[in-house]
Design a protein around this motif. Structure first.
Motif, PDB file in Angstrom:
ATOM      1  N   LEU A 113       0.831  -1.212   0.000  1.00  0.00           N
ATOM      2  CA  LEU A 113       0.000   0.000   0.000  1.00  0.00           C
ATOM      3  C   LEU A 113       0.864   1.260   0.000  1.00  0.00           C
ATOM      4  O   LEU A 113       0.549   2.243  -0.689  1.00  0.00           O
ATOM      5  CB  LEU A 113      -0.921  -0.025   1.219  1.00  0.00           C
ATOM      6  N   THR A 114       1.944   1.249   0.744  1.00  0.00           N
ATOM      7  CA  THR A 114       2.839   2.403   0.767  1.00  0.00           C
ATOM      8  C   THR A 114       3.434   2.652  -0.612  1.00  0.00           C
ATOM      9  O   THR A 114       3.506   3.793  -1.081  1.00  0.00           O
ATOM     10  CB  THR A 114       3.971   2.191   1.791  1.00  0.00           C
ATOM     11  N   SER A 115       3.846   1.576  -1.291  1.00  0.00           N
ATOM     12  CA  SER A 115       4.373   1.708  -2.657  1.00  0.00           C
ATOM     13  C   SER A 115       3.319   2.263  -3.599  1.00  0.00           C
ATOM     14  O   SER A 115       3.587   3.143  -4.417  1.00  0.00           O
ATOM     15  CB  SER A 115       4.828   0.345  -3.184  1.00  0.00           C
ATOM     16  N   LEU A 116       2.123   1.714  -3.497  1.00  0.00           N
ATOM     17  CA  LEU A 116       1.033   2.142  -4.374  1.00  0.00           C
ATOM     18  C   LEU A 116       0.709   3.612  -4.169  1.00  0.00           C
ATOM     19  O   LEU A 116       0.499   4.363  -5.139  1.00  0.00           O
ATOM     20  CB  LEU A 116      -0.201   1.281  -4.112  1.00  0.00           C
ATOM     21  N   ARG A 117       0.667   4.039  -2.919  1.00  0.00           N
ATOM     22  CA  ARG A 117       0.283   5.422  -2.621  1.00  0.00           C
ATOM     23  C   ARG A 117       1.299   6.440  -3.125  1.00  0.00           C
ATOM     24  O   ARG A 117       0.999   7.626  -3.185  1.00  0.00           O
ATOM     25  CB  ARG A 117       0.069   5.582  -1.115  1.00  0.00           C
ATOM     26  N   ALA A 118       2.496   5.978  -3.477  1.00  0.00           N
ATOM     27  CA  ALA A 118       3.469   6.899  -4.081  1.00  0.00           C
ATOM     28  C   ALA A 118       3.021   7.351  -5.461  1.00  0.00           C
ATOM     29  O   ALA A 118       3.496   8.379  -5.958  1.00  0.00           O
ATOM     30  CB  ALA A 118       4.841   6.218  -4.168  1.00  0.00           C
ATOM     31  N   VAL A 119       2.097   6.589  -6.078  1.00  0.00           N
ATOM     32  CA  VAL A 119       1.631   6.959  -7.415  1.00  0.00           C
ATOM     33  C   VAL A 119       0.133   7.183  -7.496  1.00  0.00           C
ATOM     34  O   VAL A 119      -0.343   7.890  -8.395  1.00  0.00           O
ATOM     35  CB  VAL A 119       2.048   5.902  -8.468  1.00  0.00           C
ATOM     36  N   THR A 120      -0.653   6.592  -6.565  1.00  0.00           N
ATOM     37  CA  THR A 120      -2.103   6.788  -6.614  1.00  0.00           C
ATOM     38  C   THR A 120      -2.724   6.432  -5.268  1.00  0.00           C
ATOM     39  O   THR A 120      -2.167   5.637  -4.504  1.00  0.00           O
ATOM     40  CB  THR A 120      -2.758   5.940  -7.716  1.00  0.00           C
ATOM     41  N   ASP A 121      -3.901   6.997  -4.999  1.00  0.00           N
ATOM     42  CA  ASP A 121      -4.678   6.672  -3.811  1.00  0.00           C
ATOM     43  C   ASP A 121      -5.719   5.620  -4.209  1.00  0.00           C
ATOM     44  O   ASP A 121      -6.493   5.843  -5.140  1.00  0.00           O
ATOM     45  CB  ASP A 121      -5.371   7.929  -3.290  1.00  0.00           C
ATOM     46  N   PRO A 122      -5.747   4.469  -3.531  1.00  0.00           N
ATOM     47  CA  PRO A 122      -6.710   3.438  -3.913  1.00  0.00           C
ATOM     48  C   PRO A 122      -8.151   3.736  -3.517  1.00  0.00           C
ATOM     49  O   PRO A 122      -9.068   3.033  -3.958  1.00  0.00           O
ATOM     50  CB  PRO A 122      -6.201   2.189  -3.182  1.00  0.00           C
ATOM     51  N   ALA A 123      -8.366   4.755  -2.694  1.00  0.00           N
ATOM     52  CA  ALA A 123      -9.725   5.059  -2.238  1.00  0.00           C
ATOM     53  C   ALA A 123     -10.646   5.315  -3.426  1.00  0.00           C
ATOM     54  O   ALA A 123     -10.341   6.112  -4.310  1.00  0.00           O
ATOM     55  CB  ALA A 123      -9.713   6.272  -1.307  1.00  0.00           C
ATOM     56  N   GLY A 124     -11.760   4.603  -3.458  1.00  0.00           N
ATOM     57  CA  GLY A 124     -12.737   4.771  -4.506  1.00  0.00           C
ATOM     58  C   GLY A 124     -12.407   4.108  -5.824  1.00  0.00           C
ATOM     59  O   GLY A 124     -13.177   4.213  -6.786  1.00  0.00           O
TER      60      GLY A 124
END
Length: 283
Positions: A113-124
């Motif tokens: 999740l930390t890696s992902l949030r560097a490029v996008t927010d998964p919310a929604g």
């Protein structure tokens, strides 16, 4: 003059085989970078000896330890409690000493999740995830807790896929569904995040996923959990289609960063940790 103490703080890994070796290099690199008198010890532990290994860690005053397969579930009865996501996932890969107790956490999904949030927010967002094993379980739970709107689990075996979908629907607010992967899969339009949480590509960066590559579209964020090699065929195909890609090294590094925060209380520099992995796996 007061006698100087040379005692090192200890953390470690309970593994079966050589699985912990890259983690040893990564964690020790962080200790050196920050000048910490800590040591990370990889211990091969047979399943029948796991309880004794946890008792030994307590007796030696370890600040915590990691667990790899096959110990992630079996260790739970030997701990004193679980963090939120570890309780939902039903597996532990990181134990932390808190007030004389070992508390089980799961940093697999948190690192992703930390890696992902560097490029996008998964919310929604809508997610397609390939696989239903331990990594998929941890990633799916963390994506759901982070606000993902829907998660489509694509897996060849309904016996493994259905329990994960039931878990996500029963314990989180995300809407989950199972698709049986019995042919070339086309990723639905409107999908925001695509995750390979299978072992496909491990040890061979030329092996493709059985997907319709044309269904990968610009704007999608495409992630792979594979670290050896980190430059998988799946990620290369996605990048060629204009997708933003996230490799498995980021997930592994961020697992380490989170674990070190639990153990030391410090926000460690991930760059030295990633470099240690690059020297092992390339990229």
């Amino acid at each position: 003059m007061a006698e100087r103490s040379f005692r090192a703080e200890l953390v470690g890994s309970f593994s079966k085989g050589a699985e912990g070796n890259p983690t040893v290099a990564m964690i020790e690199a962080a200790f050196r970078h920050h000048g910490l008198n800590w040591r990370y010890i990889n211990c091969e532990v047979e399943p029948d000896n796991l309880g004794d290994a946890v008792k030994g860690a307590r007796a030696m005053g370890w600040r915590g330890f990691n667990c790899s397969i096959p110990h992630k579930v079996a260790v739970i009865p030997h701990l004193d409690g679980l963090g939120e996501s570890a309780a939902i996932i039903g597996a532990v890969n990181c134990a932390v000493a808190r007030d004389g107790k070992f508390i089980g956490e799961n940093t697999d999904g948190k690192g992703f999740l930390t890696s992902l949030r560097a490029v996008t927010d998964p919310a929604g967002r809508s997610v397609v995830m390939f696989g239903a094993g331990g990594a998929a379980r941890a990633i799916g739970v963390e994506l759901a807790l982070a606000g993902a709107r829907s998660i489509t689990v694509v897996n060849r075996s309904p016996e493994r896929g259905a329990p994960l979908v039931d878990l996500l629907n029963g314990k989180t607010k995300a809407k989950a569904e199972l698709v049986i992967w019995n042919g070339t899969y086309a990723i639905p339009s409107g999908t925001g995040i695509v995750v390979n949480a299978t072992s496909i590509g491990l040890g061979n960066g030329h092996v493709p996923l059985d997907i319709d590559v044309a269904s990968l579209r610009p704007g999608m964020v495409v992630c792979d959990v594979i670290v050896d090699p980190p430059d998988t065929r799946f990620l290369r195909d996605a990048k060629a289609r204009g997708c933003t890609v996230v490799d498995g090294l980021g997930m592994l590094v961020n697992q380490g960063v989170i674990g070190l925060k639990y153990w030391t209380g410090l926000d460690v520099d991930p760059a030295s940790m990633r470099q240690a992995l690059v020297e092992i796996f390339g990229r």
